[in-house]
Design an enzyme around this catalytic site. Structure first.
Site, PDB file in Angstrom:
ATOM      1  N   GLU A 255       0.874  -1.169   0.000  1.00  0.00           N
ATOM      2  CA  GLU A 255       0.000   0.000   0.000  1.00  0.00           C
ATOM      3  C   GLU A 255       0.907   1.214   0.000  1.00  0.00           C
ATOM      4  O   GLU A 255       1.617   1.459   0.979  1.00  0.00           O
ATOM      5  CB  GLU A 255      -0.866  -0.034   1.255  1.00  0.00           C
ATOM      6  CG  GLU A 255      -2.034   0.884   1.159  1.00  0.00           C
ATOM      7  CD  GLU A 255      -2.383   1.437   2.504  1.00  0.00           C
ATOM      8  OE1 GLU A 255      -2.695   0.643   3.403  1.00  0.00           O
ATOM      9  OE2 GLU A 255      -2.309   2.655   2.658  1.00  0.00           O
ATOM     10  N   CYS A 294      -2.954   7.890   4.459  1.00  0.00           N
ATOM     11  CA  CYS A 294      -2.788   7.334   3.119  1.00  0.00           C
ATOM     12  C   CYS A 294      -4.026   7.593   2.271  1.00  0.00           C
ATOM     13  O   CYS A 294      -3.970   7.600   1.052  1.00  0.00           O
ATOM     14  CB  CYS A 294      -2.478   5.844   3.203  1.00  0.00           C
ATOM     15  SG  CYS A 294      -3.597   4.944   4.257  1.00  0.00           S
TER      16      CYS A 294
END
Ligand code: NDP
Length: 682
Positions: A255, A294
């Site tokens: 990720e 994120c």
């Protein structure tokens, strides 16, 4: 200065040397040191595989789930200690809530997920597959816990959530973890791991912690391990491309940087509720965690005719965000995690300023409450405006991991879709619109490039979890530059830590392996009516075949009267030409009810407490008057239930396969029904 400890091979140890100094994000003072120097990484992974893995894999999903729940409760009771430490990372209490209670929430959510799994250490995946005409050969898919360790290399922005959202899942799957948090905020992870170890809830070897560099750890991973990574694209790509990872075909879930966006629908204009929602959501995403999420919104797309209104409204909203010492009660935005990160954000903003202009905030100055803006990693929220998003590439490519977002105009909804996709794959995006036609066009058009899409409007806003929140039951991850990974997502996430194997054999063998009765398998004589047996005494495959009942036309008429269902097919005088039937047909629900009349045994008190419902019900052949109905009734699956209160009746759920057969032996219907059955003991 305190040196952080590593928890490896069942002991707390400190690394060699002085280690890396870790600074308080608010004061700039060195508060801890972290070192993994001298750690034998091969033995850390071995310990996880040889001690933690066998201990976890032998537990059933239900036992693992209860373990997660106990751990969540234990940590929740100690959360204030974590909040106190978290201020050093620059996070406000609200920011830390996402990290700390959000992380513990993942333990709770995964604990509840146990109910979706059998009370076994392994499970099936998907539906059984018939492979033969005669029914004696079939296939299924089985998932067993991998025999390795889950190695988690985490980012600095969520030292608690980053660990728990992943570990909750691998523990439920039956796999131990080795956690390497990003060094700069690893002191908070260390505090949580200390509490976890103290609790004694996890089996030995289920969790190991490394505070400091990962050194050569990835050179020791093997094919049964799983590696997850959250952080920058450059580090992620470098690790993912390592020879060992490729040679051993090690699952690598990545990720990385994600240029998430929000779109203001063309239907939304100033003064509407959706307009206010949009402004609020953008402000929140820029300032929460000082933009170090994120999932934070990096790109804002608004119809070109309202661009000016948008930045005026955003300027006003951002100006109402007090910045400073996160422990100060008025402060709504704290510091970035380190001065280094602030420098990186400033450098990246400078790159964006080649094609964009700053419309809110300053790169060099920021007013702060109860803090020193030079010593702490403070940065003003920054709103940029880019007039030509189709001509600029940087704005879709450079992630400024701080309180920074760029506003851009679009023409029609297709342009908004194209712009959203220019991020080349993101974790999430949002569209704010009250027009469901537009929402559909956008979602279907943009879905290929996103891991999650939120459609926000007045109808859901009050209860919406917002753009930036990954949720344990929804997938988190994104295609392309977001890393191509997928985490969480309820049971889906658990499967990442399990090996899927296709199994083939007779229904009786597959029943024995899966502990779930497969149609066509041999049944076993329960010795007495299965409704007379307690939960513990019932065996999957316990089977009875009932007496016959002849279905009569008068019964069908009576059922029509009683239920009020006078559908033409159930009437004796209907002209059936051109219909699906030859003559008066029995109601499916009458057949199901008549089936219950045949298989139920319970005129006296017994272990069956109640009928819990029907999972599946199919009517496969019309039943005409004169048909002889028989039921093959089989114990299909057993699902334990917890006793919530001490004086609750101890019980479990039993699923039964109800095969409704006519005089030719053919199925006229099939159902899976559920009953609640008493246990002998709690
Ligand atoms: P990094 O990619 O440098 O670090 C992420 C993790 O990888 C850390 O635990 C780090 O450990 C570890 N790591 C670094 N190098 C290696 C290596 N050679 N072998 C094994 N592990 C390694 O990201 P940062 O945390 O420094 O953040 C940098 C940028 O990444 C941010 O500014 C932001 O742009 C982006 N980022 C993106 C996130 C997202 O989810 N989209 C989340 C966080 C960051 P250590 O800390 O010890 O170096």
């Amino acid at each position: 200065m305190k040196k952080l400890e590593n928890y490896i091979t069942g002991r707390w140890i400190t690394g060699d040397g002085d280690g890396q100094q870790l600074l308080d994000a608010v004061t700039g003072q060195a508060i801890y040191a972290a070192s993994t120097k001298g750690v034998d990484f091969a033995s850390v992974l071995d310990y996880g595989r040889s001690v933690g893995n066998p201990a976890l894999r032998k537990l059933t999903f239900h036992e693992r789930g209860r373990m997660l729940r106990a751990l969540a409760q234990y940590l929740m009771a100690r959360k204030e200690e974590f909040y106190r430490i978290s201020y050093h990372t620059g996070a406000t209490r609200a920011d830390s809530w996402i990290d700390i209670e959000g992380g513990i929430g993942n333990l709770f959510a995964n604990a509840s997920l146990r109910r979706k799994f059998p009370d076994l250490p392994y499970c099936t995946d998907g539906d059984p597959i018939g492979l033969s005409k005669g029914g004696s050969f079939m296939g299924h898919h089985l998932l067993v816990p991998k025999e390795g360790v889950a190695v988690h290399i985490n980012a600095y922005n969520f030292p608690v959530w980053g660990m728990l959202e992943k570990c909750a899942v691998n523990w439920l799957a039956g796999v131990p973890a080795v956690v390497k948090p990003a060094s700069i905020t690893s002191y908070l992870t260390e505090a949580v791991v200390k509490a976890i170890v103290e609790s004694g809830i996890l089996p030995k070897g289920a969790l190991q912690l490394l505070c400091g560099s990962a050194c050569d750890m990835l050179e020791h991973v093997t094919a049964q391990d799983v590696v997850t990574f959250t952080g920058s694209k450059s580090t992620g790509l470098m690790l993912k491309g390592q020879k060992r990872i490729l040679e051993e075909s090690i699952p690598f879930n990545m990720e990385a940087d994600s240029l998430n966006c929000i779109v203001l629908g063309k239907d939304v204009v100033p003064g509407t509720p959706e307009w206010d929602l949009f402004i609020k959501e953008v402000r929140k995403e820029i300032t929460v965690k000082a933009g170090q999420k994120c999932t934070a919104i990096r790109r804002i797309f608004a119809p070109e005719n309202v661009i000016e209104d948008v930045y005026i409204a955003l300027d006003k909203a951002l100006a109402q965000t007090p910045i400073g010492n996160p422990a100060h009660e008025k402060v709504r935005m704290g510091a970035l995690a380190s001065l280094g990160q602030r420098e990186e954000v400033r450098n990246n903003v400078q790159k964006l300023l080649a094609t964009s202009q700053l419309v809110y905030g300053s790169l060099d100055s920021v007013e702060v409450l109860e803090a020193d803006a030079r010593k702490g990693a403070f940065l003003s929220p920054l709103l940029l405006l880019n007039d030509s998003p189709f001509k600029s590439e940087d704005v879709h490519d450079i992630e400024c991991f701080g309180p920074v977002s760029t506003l851009m105009p679009y023409g029609d909804i297709n342009e908004a879709i194209q712009l959203a996709k220019k991020g080349k794959g993101s974790l999430c995006c949002s569209i704010v619109t009250a027009d469901n036609r537009m929402a559909t066009d956008f979602v279907v058009g943009a879905a290929t490039h996103h891991g999650r899409i939120l459609v926000l409007n007045q109808e859901c806003a009050k209860e919406s979890t917002g753009h930036g929140s990954p949720l344990p039951l929804l997938v988190h991850g994104g295609p392309g530059r977001a890393g191509g990974g997928e985490e969480m997502g309820g049971t889906r996430g658990v499967k990442h830590y399990m090996q899927r194997v296709a199994i083939q054999g007779s229904p009786t063998t597959i029943t024995a392996i899966t502990q779930s009765y497969q149609a066509g398998a041999q049944g076993s004589d329960p010795g007495q009516h299965p409704f007379r047996k307690y939960y513990e005494d019932l065996r999957v495959g316990d089977q009875i075949v009932t007496e016959k009942r002849i279905i009569r036309s008068e019964d069908i008429d009576a059922f029509a009267e009683l239920s009020g269902d006078h559908f033409y097919a159930h009437k004796v005088d209907t002209d059936f030409s051109g219909t699906m039937f030859e003559k008066q047909v029995a109601h499916g629900y009458f057949i199901m009810s008549a089936a219950a009349g045949l298989f139920v045994d319970g005129s006296e008190l017994g272990p069956v407490l109640l009928n819990y419902g029907i999972d599946e019900l199919r009517f496969t052949k019309p039943v005409y008057p004169g048909a002889e109905l028989t039921i093959r009734f089989t114990c299909k699956e057993k699902v334990p239930q917890d006793q919530k209160e001490e004086n609750d009746i101890p019980k479990g759920i039993v699923k039964w396969l109800v095969e409704m057969l006519d005089e030719t032996g053919e199925h006229v219907g099939v159902a899976t029904i559920l009953t609640m059955v008493k246990r002998r003991q709690s």
